[in-house]
Design an enzyme around this catalytic site. Structure first.
Site, PDB file in Angstrom:
ATOM      1  N   GLU A  36       1.238  -1.529   0.076  1.00  0.00           N
ATOM      2  CA  GLU A  36      -0.074   0.114  -0.187  1.00  0.00           C
ATOM      3  C   GLU A  36       0.657   1.139  -0.173  1.00  0.00           C
ATOM      4  O   GLU A  36       0.357   1.781  -0.211  1.00  0.00           O
ATOM      5  CB  GLU A  36      -0.927  -0.359   1.218  1.00  0.00           C
ATOM      6  CG  GLU A  36      -1.554   1.407   1.286  1.00  0.00           C
ATOM      7  CD  GLU A  36      -2.955   1.061   2.359  1.00  0.00           C
ATOM      8  OE1 GLU A  36      -2.850   0.533   2.759  1.00  0.00           O
ATOM      9  OE2 GLU A  36      -3.966   1.932   1.984  1.00  0.00           O
ATOM     10  N   GLU A  37       1.953   1.028   0.662  1.00  0.00           N
ATOM     11  CA  GLU A  37       3.191   1.909   0.833  1.00  0.00           C
ATOM     12  C   GLU A  37       3.814   2.316  -0.475  1.00  0.00           C
ATOM     13  O   GLU A  37       4.375   3.642  -0.449  1.00  0.00           O
ATOM     14  CB  GLU A  37       3.847   2.166   1.497  1.00  0.00           C
ATOM     15  CG  GLU A  37       2.897   1.882   3.196  1.00  0.00           C
ATOM     16  CD  GLU A  37       2.066   3.079   3.330  1.00  0.00           C
ATOM     17  OE1 GLU A  37       2.031   3.920   2.861  1.00  0.00           O
ATOM     18  OE2 GLU A  37       0.587   2.980   3.566  1.00  0.00           O
ATOM     19  N   LEU A  67       0.311  -1.460   7.583  1.00  0.00           N
ATOM     20  CA  LEU A  67      -0.293  -0.912   9.030  1.00  0.00           C
ATOM     21  C   LEU A  67      -1.673  -0.700   8.439  1.00  0.00           C
ATOM     22  O   LEU A  67      -2.066   0.551   8.130  1.00  0.00           O
ATOM     23  CB  LEU A  67       0.508   0.521   9.134  1.00  0.00           C
ATOM     24  CG  LEU A  67       0.249   0.773  10.988  1.00  0.00           C
ATOM     25  CD1 LEU A  67       1.063   0.043  11.651  1.00  0.00           C
ATOM     26  CD2 LEU A  67       0.481   2.279  11.231  1.00  0.00           C
TER      27      LEU A  67
END
Ligand code: F6P
Length: 354
Positions: free
Chosen positions: A91-92, A112
């Site tokens: 996602e990052e 996270l």
């Protein structure tokens, strides 16, 4: 007292299957569990470790990136250096990251989950999905990621809460492991997680009520009407703002989680990401006897077209998920304002008697 089964003990069979995707996945799960230990240690310190919720960047797809989002991503990249991982999608990171040239699996990760909770001491988590590399060496890494969730070889998440737990499936049920801090490793606590098929507890961010479509409004309105309504049952709401926390509760005592599509800009396909949130959770939930859909279709059969694709997500107790699917399917055929869904309709009467 019997000797606890460590995560490594549990994975021994898969690890022994040398050369297989299962062995590579098991090795990768162990590496991810190492990353989780580091993340858990940092979270123990909370604000003593600095401002973990500080916004450090805006991601290309809109969400704010916080210090802990970026840091957990770095910890995972580091931990996977020694694992047989060909590509890491996160996602990052906008694009997949090349890892081991001879890697035999790819990993999609939300380092996270629940980052709006970083500074609230509520649970956050790390979610992962592991897919086998297609046999022919692919030149476009996206081709390795854009496959149905049914092809996952391992999926799981770590929840960092009052206790730290790893929930894992490799296709033989869903297991729950608890971090034993004295031993510095995860130990098996539940061999077969089982989600009760019925529930009277639902999780949804009700502040979005005015943006929902009719089937979701109808479902929630029926729950709110309790014993006097068509369900004839009083419901309870829980919404943690961390899917991992809601999923953990659902796996412990049943329930349903909904993040539907809605009419806000950017929410036409809901909020959750298919590859590293919905797919792993869907497989864990199915392996625990529950169900997961986008409202109507099974999550695990959706063919993704983008790494960061969003998907409406409904998961949890099987009968409750099926109830929502039935409402969606019927609404599609009948049109949203069909008398079939009116308060005194036959359809709603039939649901009441279930
Ligand atoms: O991005 C995923 C997530 O943080 C989930 O963990 C959580 O359930 C949801 O989004 C919270 O969304 P909202 O802030 O809109 O309630």
């Amino acid at each position: 007292m019997t000797h606890p089964v460590s995560l490594k003990d549990h994975l021994a069979g898969a690890l022994a299957d040398t050369g297989s995707a299962r062995a590579a996945a098991a090795e990768t799960v162990l590496a991810l569990s190492g990353a989780a230990l580091d993340i858990a240690r940092l979270l123990d310190d909370g604000p003593l470790a600095g401002n973990l919720a500080e916004v450090v960047a805006e991601e290309s797809h809109g969400d704010a990136q916080k210090f802990l989002d970026r840091h957990t991503n770095d910890v995972i990249i580091e931990a996977l250096q020694a694992a047989p991982v060909a590509w890491l999608g996160s996602e990052e990171m906008e694009h997949p990251l090349a890892m081991a040239a001879d890697g035999t699996v790819v990993v999609a990760v939300d380092p996270l989950d629940g980052s709006s909770n970083i500074d609230t001491d509520a649970p956050v988590g790390t979610i992962f999905s592991i897919l086998p590399m297609p046999s022919a060496r692919v030149t476009d890494p996206l081709a390795a990621f854009l496959r149905q969730g049914t092809e996952q070889v391992a999926a799981g998440y770590v929840i960092y809460g009052p206790h730290v737990a790893l929930v894992l499936t490799m296709g033989q049920g869903t297991q729950r492991f608890i971090l034993d801090r004295a031993r510095g490793e995860f130990v098996l606590q539940c061999e077969r997680v089982a989600i009760p098929p019925h529930t009277s507890e639902y999780a949804i961010n009700a502040s979005n009520y005015r943006h929902w479509d009719d089937p979701v409004r109808q479902y929630v309105e029926d729950c709110l009407r309790g014993e006097e309504g068509p369900r004839g049952l009083n419901f309870n709401t829980r919404w943690l703002g961390s899917m991992v926390g809601d999923a953990y509760r659902i796996m412990a005592r049943g329930g349903i989680y909904l993040y539907p599509a809605d009419a806000r800009a950017g929410y036409a396909r809901g909020r959750l990401r298919l590859l590293y949130e919905a797919n792993p959770i869907a497989w864990l939930v199915e392996q625990a006897g529950g169900a997961a859909t986008d409202g109507a279709a099974r999550i695990l059969e959706i063919l993704p077209t983008e790494l960061h694709e969003r998907v409406p997500l409904v998961f949890g107790s099987r009968i409750e998920v099926e109830r929502i699917r039935d409402v969606y399917v019927a609404a599609r055929f009948e049109g949203e304002n069909s008398p079939l869904f009116g308060p005194r309709s036959l359809f709603r009467g039939a649901m009441r008697q279930e």
